[in-house]
Motif scaffolding. Structure first.
Motif, PDB file in Angstrom:
ATOM      1  N   MET A   1       0.837  -1.173   0.000  1.00  0.00           N
ATOM      2  CA  MET A   1       0.000   0.000   0.000  1.00  0.00           C
ATOM      3  C   MET A   1       0.886   1.242   0.000  1.00  0.00           C
ATOM      4  O   MET A   1       2.000   1.206   0.500  1.00  0.00           O
ATOM      5  CB  MET A   1      -0.900   0.033   1.224  1.00  0.00           C
ATOM      6  CG  MET A   1      -1.828  -1.141   1.349  1.00  0.00           C
ATOM      7  SD  MET A   1      -3.514  -0.756   1.820  1.00  0.00           S
ATOM      8  CE  MET A   1      -4.238   0.016   0.465  1.00  0.00           C
ATOM      9  N   ILE A   3       0.682   5.507   0.842  1.00  0.00           N
ATOM     10  CA  ILE A   3      -0.007   6.699   1.322  1.00  0.00           C
ATOM     11  C   ILE A   3       0.700   7.890   0.704  1.00  0.00           C
ATOM     12  O   ILE A   3       1.933   7.966   0.712  1.00  0.00           O
ATOM     13  CB  ILE A   3       0.031   6.802   2.851  1.00  0.00           C
ATOM     14  CG1 ILE A   3      -0.811   5.692   3.470  1.00  0.00           C
ATOM     15  CG2 ILE A   3      -0.453   8.175   3.319  1.00  0.00           C
ATOM     16  CD1 ILE A   3      -0.718   5.610   4.981  1.00  0.00           C
ATOM     17  N   HIS A  36      -8.210   3.946  -2.700  1.00  0.00           N
ATOM     18  CA  HIS A  36      -9.090   3.700  -1.554  1.00  0.00           C
ATOM     19  C   HIS A  36      -9.537   4.986  -0.887  1.00  0.00           C
ATOM     20  O   HIS A  36     -10.652   5.054  -0.369  1.00  0.00           O
ATOM     21  CB  HIS A  36      -8.384   2.820  -0.527  1.00  0.00           C
ATOM     22  CG  HIS A  36      -8.060   1.470  -1.056  1.00  0.00           C
ATOM     23  ND1 HIS A  36      -8.966   0.438  -1.065  1.00  0.00           N
ATOM     24  CD2 HIS A  36      -6.929   0.980  -1.624  1.00  0.00           C
ATOM     25  CE1 HIS A  36      -8.410  -0.634  -1.598  1.00  0.00           C
ATOM     26  NE2 HIS A  36      -7.167  -0.328  -1.953  1.00  0.00           N
ATOM     27  N   GLU A  37      -8.678   5.981  -0.872  1.00  0.00           N
ATOM     28  CA  GLU A  37      -8.984   7.287  -0.267  1.00  0.00           C
ATOM     29  C   GLU A  37      -8.313   8.374  -1.092  1.00  0.00           C
ATOM     30  O   GLU A  37      -7.199   8.188  -1.584  1.00  0.00           O
ATOM     31  CB  GLU A  37      -8.446   7.380   1.165  1.00  0.00           C
ATOM     32  CG  GLU A  37      -9.000   6.366   2.131  1.00  0.00           C
ATOM     33  CD  GLU A  37     -10.403   6.689   2.603  1.00  0.00           C
ATOM     34  OE1 GLU A  37     -10.855   7.848   2.441  1.00  0.00           O
ATOM     35  OE2 GLU A  37     -11.061   5.777   3.133  1.00  0.00           O
ATOM     36  N   TYR A  53      -4.653  13.723   1.518  1.00  0.00           N
ATOM     37  CA  TYR A  53      -4.467  12.340   1.959  1.00  0.00           C
ATOM     38  C   TYR A  53      -4.947  11.413   0.853  1.00  0.00           C
ATOM     39  O   TYR A  53      -6.076  11.543   0.374  1.00  0.00           O
ATOM     40  CB  TYR A  53      -5.247  12.059   3.245  1.00  0.00           C
ATOM     41  CG  TYR A  53      -5.133  10.621   3.683  1.00  0.00           C
ATOM     42  CD1 TYR A  53      -3.988  10.162   4.329  1.00  0.00           C
ATOM     43  CD2 TYR A  53      -6.148   9.708   3.429  1.00  0.00           C
ATOM     44  CE1 TYR A  53      -3.863   8.836   4.715  1.00  0.00           C
ATOM     45  CE2 TYR A  53      -6.037   8.381   3.812  1.00  0.00           C
ATOM     46  CZ  TYR A  53      -4.896   7.952   4.453  1.00  0.00           C
ATOM     47  OH  TYR A  53      -4.780   6.645   4.827  1.00  0.00           O
ATOM     48  N   GLU A  54      -4.088  10.475   0.464  1.00  0.00           N
ATOM     49  CA  GLU A  54      -4.422   9.483  -0.560  1.00  0.00           C
ATOM     50  C   GLU A  54      -3.985   8.111  -0.062  1.00  0.00           C
ATOM     51  O   GLU A  54      -2.952   7.995   0.595  1.00  0.00           O
ATOM     52  CB  GLU A  54      -3.669   9.763  -1.868  1.00  0.00           C
ATOM     53  CG  GLU A  54      -3.828  11.154  -2.409  1.00  0.00           C
ATOM     54  CD  GLU A  54      -2.964  11.409  -3.634  1.00  0.00           C
ATOM     55  OE1 GLU A  54      -2.596  10.430  -4.339  1.00  0.00           O
ATOM     56  OE2 GLU A  54      -2.634  12.575  -3.879  1.00  0.00           O
ATOM     57  N   LEU A  55      -4.749   7.081  -0.415  1.00  0.00           N
ATOM     58  CA  LEU A  55      -4.392   5.703  -0.102  1.00  0.00           C
ATOM     59  C   LEU A  55      -4.561   4.869  -1.365  1.00  0.00           C
ATOM     60  O   LEU A  55      -5.653   4.818  -1.943  1.00  0.00           O
ATOM     61  CB  LEU A  55      -5.280   5.153   1.017  1.00  0.00           C
ATOM     62  CG  LEU A  55      -5.027   3.715   1.459  1.00  0.00           C
ATOM     63  CD1 LEU A  55      -3.595   3.537   1.977  1.00  0.00           C
ATOM     64  CD2 LEU A  55      -6.037   3.317   2.528  1.00  0.00           C
ATOM     65  N   TRP A  56      -3.468   4.231  -1.796  1.00  0.00           N
ATOM     66  CA  TRP A  56      -3.421   3.477  -3.053  1.00  0.00           C
ATOM     67  C   TRP A  56      -2.976   2.042  -2.808  1.00  0.00           C
ATOM     68  O   TRP A  56      -2.182   1.786  -1.902  1.00  0.00           O
ATOM     69  CB  TRP A  56      -2.432   4.138  -4.017  1.00  0.00           C
ATOM     70  CG  TRP A  56      -2.838   5.510  -4.416  1.00  0.00           C
ATOM     71  CD1 TRP A  56      -2.477   6.683  -3.812  1.00  0.00           C
ATOM     72  CD2 TRP A  56      -3.698   5.863  -5.485  1.00  0.00           C
ATOM     73  NE1 TRP A  56      -3.063   7.737  -4.457  1.00  0.00           N
ATOM     74  CE2 TRP A  56      -3.826   7.261  -5.492  1.00  0.00           C
ATOM     75  CE3 TRP A  56      -4.382   5.130  -6.459  1.00  0.00           C
ATOM     76  CZ2 TRP A  56      -4.593   7.949  -6.418  1.00  0.00           C
ATOM     77  CZ3 TRP A  56      -5.151   5.814  -7.385  1.00  0.00           C
ATOM     78  CH2 TRP A  56      -5.248   7.201  -7.365  1.00  0.00           C
TER      79      TRP A  56
END
Length: 100
Positions: A1, A3, A36-37, A53-56
C-alpha cells in the motif's frame, strides 16, 4: 500500500477557490482502480492551508492516476489557482494493523 500525504498553502482568500476547483478531479480519482482514499481538506488551524491524503493499492495504481486525463486537466486548472507552496510525500507501507 502507498499513502500520499501533504499540504498546500494558498494565498489569502485562495483556499476555497482551490477546494472548489479540485472537486471534479477528486470525484474522478475516487473511481480509479486501486484508489481507496483521496481527499483534500481544509486545515482547521490555518485558513490558507489544505491537507491532502491518498491511499493506493500500489505504485501501478498511482502511476495510472498520474497518467489519467482528469489529472492532466487538473494540472492545467491548478496553474490558475493561488497556491504558493506544496509539500507532498509518498509513504510505502509494508504492513497495516487495525486499531479499532
Amino acid at each position: 500500500m502507498l499513502i500520499v500525504a501533504g499540504s498546500l498553502v494558498a494565498e489569502p482568500g485562495g483556499r476555497e477557490p482551490f477546494l472548489n476547483a479540485v472537486q471534479p478531479m477528486v470525484a474522478a480519482t475516487l473511481e480509479e482502480s486501486g484508489c481507496h482514499e483521496y481527499a483534500f481538506t481544509p486545515d482547521p488551524n490555518d485558513d490558507n492551508r489544505v491537507l491532502l491524503y491518498e491511499l493506493w493499492d500500489d505504485q501501478t495504481a498511482l502511476d495510472g492516476h498520474f497518467a489519467s486525463a482528469h489529472m492532466a486537466d487538473w494540472q492545467e486548472t491548478r496553474k490558475g489557482l493561488a497556491v504558493t507552496s506544496a509539500s507532498i510525500k509518498k509513504y510505502i507501507i509494508s504492513s497495516v494493523e487495525d486499531l479499532g
